[in-house]
Design a protein around this motif. Sequence first.
Motif, PDB file in Angstrom:
ATOM      1  N   LEU A  35       0.857  -1.198   0.000  1.00 45.73           N
ATOM      2  CA  LEU A  35       0.000   0.000   0.000  1.00 45.73           C
ATOM      3  C   LEU A  35       0.890   1.244   0.000  1.00 45.73           C
ATOM      4  CD1 LEU A  35      -3.052   0.610   2.318  1.00 45.73           C
ATOM      5  CD2 LEU A  35      -1.389   2.395   1.883  1.00 45.73           C
ATOM      6  N   SER A  37       0.962   5.587  -1.477  1.00 51.10           N
ATOM      7  CA  SER A  37       0.247   6.671  -2.171  1.00 51.10           C
ATOM      8  C   SER A  37       1.084   7.241  -3.314  1.00 51.10           C
ATOM      9  CB  SER A  37      -0.094   7.797  -1.183  1.00 51.10           C
ATOM     10  OG  SER A  37       1.096   8.371  -0.701  1.00 51.10           O
ATOM     11  N   LEU A  84       5.985   0.978   6.836  1.00 55.69           N
ATOM     12  CA  LEU A  84       7.163   1.779   6.458  1.00 55.69           C
ATOM     13  C   LEU A  84       6.793   3.136   5.869  1.00 55.69           C
ATOM     14  CD1 LEU A  84       8.025  -1.427   5.173  1.00 55.69           C
ATOM     15  CD2 LEU A  84      10.174  -0.231   5.508  1.00 55.69           C
ATOM     16  N   SER A 186      19.471   2.295  11.959  1.00 54.31           N
ATOM     17  CA  SER A 186      20.403   3.355  11.568  1.00 54.31           C
ATOM     18  C   SER A 186      20.276   3.650  10.065  1.00 54.31           C
ATOM     19  CB  SER A 186      21.825   2.925  11.916  1.00 54.31           C
ATOM     20  OG  SER A 186      22.160   1.771  11.168  1.00 54.31           O
TER      21      SER A 186
HETATM   22  P1  NAD Z   1      11.205   6.563   1.289  1.00 60.28           P
HETATM   23  O1  NAD Z   1      10.987   8.028   1.424  1.00 60.28           O
HETATM   24  O2  NAD Z   1      12.153   6.052   0.257  1.00 60.28           O
HETATM   25  O3  NAD Z   1       9.806   5.833   1.024  1.00 60.28           O
HETATM   26  C1  NAD Z   1       8.625   6.180   1.707  1.00 60.28           C
HETATM   27  C2  NAD Z   1       7.457   5.548   0.961  1.00 60.28           C
HETATM   28  O4  NAD Z   1       6.254   5.867   1.686  1.00 60.28           O
HETATM   29  C3  NAD Z   1       7.286   6.068  -0.462  1.00 60.28           C
HETATM   30  O5  NAD Z   1       7.051   4.994  -1.355  1.00 60.28           O
HETATM   31  C4  NAD Z   1       6.066   6.985  -0.368  1.00 60.28           C
HETATM   32  O6  NAD Z   1       5.307   7.044  -1.566  1.00 60.28           O
HETATM   33  C5  NAD Z   1       5.274   6.299   0.754  1.00 60.28           C
HETATM   34  N1  NAD Z   1       4.372   7.241   1.426  1.00 60.28           N
HETATM   35  C6  NAD Z   1       4.697   8.474   1.921  1.00 60.28           C
HETATM   36  N2  NAD Z   1       3.587   9.074   2.408  1.00 60.28           N
HETATM   37  C7  NAD Z   1       2.562   8.199   2.242  1.00 60.28           C
HETATM   38  C8  NAD Z   1       1.172   8.233   2.555  1.00 60.28           C
HETATM   39  N3  NAD Z   1       0.622   9.318   3.129  1.00 60.28           N
HETATM   40  N4  NAD Z   1       0.410   7.142   2.271  1.00 60.28           N
HETATM   41  C9  NAD Z   1       0.968   6.063   1.678  1.00 60.28           C
HETATM   42  N5  NAD Z   1       2.263   5.977   1.335  1.00 60.28           N
HETATM   43  C10 NAD Z   1       3.056   7.034   1.612  1.00 60.28           C
HETATM   44  O7  NAD Z   1      11.617   6.071   2.747  1.00 60.28           O
HETATM   45  P2  NAD Z   1      12.648   4.954   3.210  1.00 60.28           P
HETATM   46  O8  NAD Z   1      13.992   5.560   3.302  1.00 60.28           O
HETATM   47  O9  NAD Z   1      12.428   3.729   2.407  1.00 60.28           O
HETATM   48  O10 NAD Z   1      12.127   4.709   4.698  1.00 60.28           O
HETATM   49  C11 NAD Z   1      11.077   3.788   4.963  1.00 60.28           C
HETATM   50  C12 NAD Z   1      10.791   3.770   6.458  1.00 60.28           C
HETATM   51  O11 NAD Z   1      11.956   3.395   7.173  1.00 60.28           O
HETATM   52  C13 NAD Z   1      10.354   5.126   7.015  1.00 60.28           C
HETATM   53  O12 NAD Z   1       9.360   4.891   7.975  1.00 60.28           O
HETATM   54  C14 NAD Z   1      11.626   5.674   7.657  1.00 60.28           C
HETATM   55  O13 NAD Z   1      11.318   6.528   8.729  1.00 60.28           O
HETATM   56  C15 NAD Z   1      12.279   4.385   8.137  1.00 60.28           C
HETATM   57  N6  NAD Z   1      13.751   4.421   8.238  1.00 60.28           N
HETATM   58  C16 NAD Z   1      14.510   4.848   7.177  1.00 60.28           C
HETATM   59  C17 NAD Z   1      15.896   4.828   7.273  1.00 60.28           C
HETATM   60  C18 NAD Z   1      16.785   5.241   6.112  1.00 60.28           C
HETATM   61  O14 NAD Z   1      18.006   5.297   6.265  1.00 60.28           O
HETATM   62  N7  NAD Z   1      16.248   5.507   4.927  1.00 60.28           N
HETATM   63  C19 NAD Z   1      16.507   4.376   8.454  1.00 60.28           C
HETATM   64  C20 NAD Z   1      15.689   3.941   9.509  1.00 60.28           C
HETATM   65  C21 NAD Z   1      14.315   3.962   9.382  1.00 60.28           C
END
Ligand code: NAD
Length: 350
Positions: A35, A37, A84, A186
């Motif tokens: 899922l 957006s 996520l 991290s």
């Molecule tokens: P990203 O920004 O690459 O991906 C986020 C995804 O969420 C995107 O596909 C986006 O379309 C979707 N999204 C955003 N708002 C939305 C909404 N309102 N409804 C539905 N979908 C929505 O992020 P990422 O780097 O893959 O991170 C994923 C998760 O892991 C996040 O929760 C982030 O806080 C966590 N995280 C990331 C890291 C990192 O280093 N990137 C490290 C630790 C934790």
Amino acid sequence: MGTRNILITGGAGFIGSHVVRLFVEKFRDWHIYNLDSLTYAGNLENLKDIESEGNYTFLKADINDFSQIEKLFKKYNFQKIIHLAAESHVDRSIANPDAFVRTNILGTVNLLNAARGIWGSNVENNLFYHISTDEVYGTLGETGLFTETTPYAPNSPYSASKAGSDHFVRAFGETYNLPYIISNCSNNYGPNQFPEKLIPLFINNIIEKKPLPVYGDGKYTRDWLFVKDHALAIKLLLEKGQNKSTYNIGGFNEWQNIDLIQLLCKIMDAKLNREEGSSASLITCIKDRPGHDKRYAIDASKINKELGWSPTVTFEEGLEQTVEWYLSNQKWMKNVTSGEYENYYNKQYS
Ligand code: NAD
Ligand code: TYD
């Protein structure tokens, strides 16, 4: 017993796409619903190799729209949820905190309410697994590590919004007996990361011979983990993690930004057959990020001792693989930087 439906939110993003692929491959007798957006960070091209698998379905939906979410939850009766979806970039949160409050806090509460709505009190086989960040702990000094009991002290609007969402997940566990796990990881790196984050941004700028904007003096430390090792940790925690627990996940791999950038420049010079030092000559120190956390470093001994998880890919291997992926997927990068990737959903799905 319920359905064998797993919901992954944010599966079109960077980490989510690796989790979706791993789950579609490994959980053949489960159906995986992705899922998303499709904000600027969501890119279905990340998943084109698995999109026709029989146990995979994409659902375009916004976690901020409760009635849409509730309908999907009633229709598919998800047994497990890996959450996520988020606004994930610190610099964007400094420019526009509101979107982070909406998606990261209110969106998470929408999912929690929807899960409670379909699960009721019979939650034996259910799990709400919330993916979070080590940034909720704030910053470390020169020494020490974040453990699961480090007090929360978020410094950026991004980390404050993730901290808020973690608290709501925990509160739903305590108040309504909703089964949950939270993991705080991290910095991830690897293929498919949006080129706003340090490593892919710098790879792209080096290819295009653009300046490499280092914030402040570059003496900020991050603990880097290859994204596929994070996805493996998530699979393990889904299968074997303790209900109502939190786990730290990290790379045992601290780098000061400037040292990491020097290493990346060296790898890029070699891969692009450019003169040694030519990428490093693009380094430009610029104004520091406000509220810039000095150092993050994770103590991942809990998940290591309880479940035997540890990273499988060294930083040198992972960085090399990452660089190779970006060099052989320059079309992906061009589609992302031009905005063309936003048409993929319309072409494939409607
Ligand atoms: P990203 O920004 O690459 O991906 C986020 C995804 O969420 C995107 O596909 C986006 O379309 C979707 N999204 C955003 N708002 C939305 C909404 N309102 N409804 C539905 N979908 C929505 O992020 P990422 O780097 O893959 O991170 C994923 C998760 O892991 C996040 O929760 C982030 O806080 C966590 N995280 C990331 C890291 C990192 O280093 N990137 C490290 C630790 C934790
Ligand atoms: P980033 O990839 O944005 O992740 P986070 O802020 O969540 O740790 O940044 C990693 C580190 O690199 C962080 O200390 C900020 C720094 N940085 C730069 O110096 N220049 C940049 O252009 C970016 C995006 C980050």
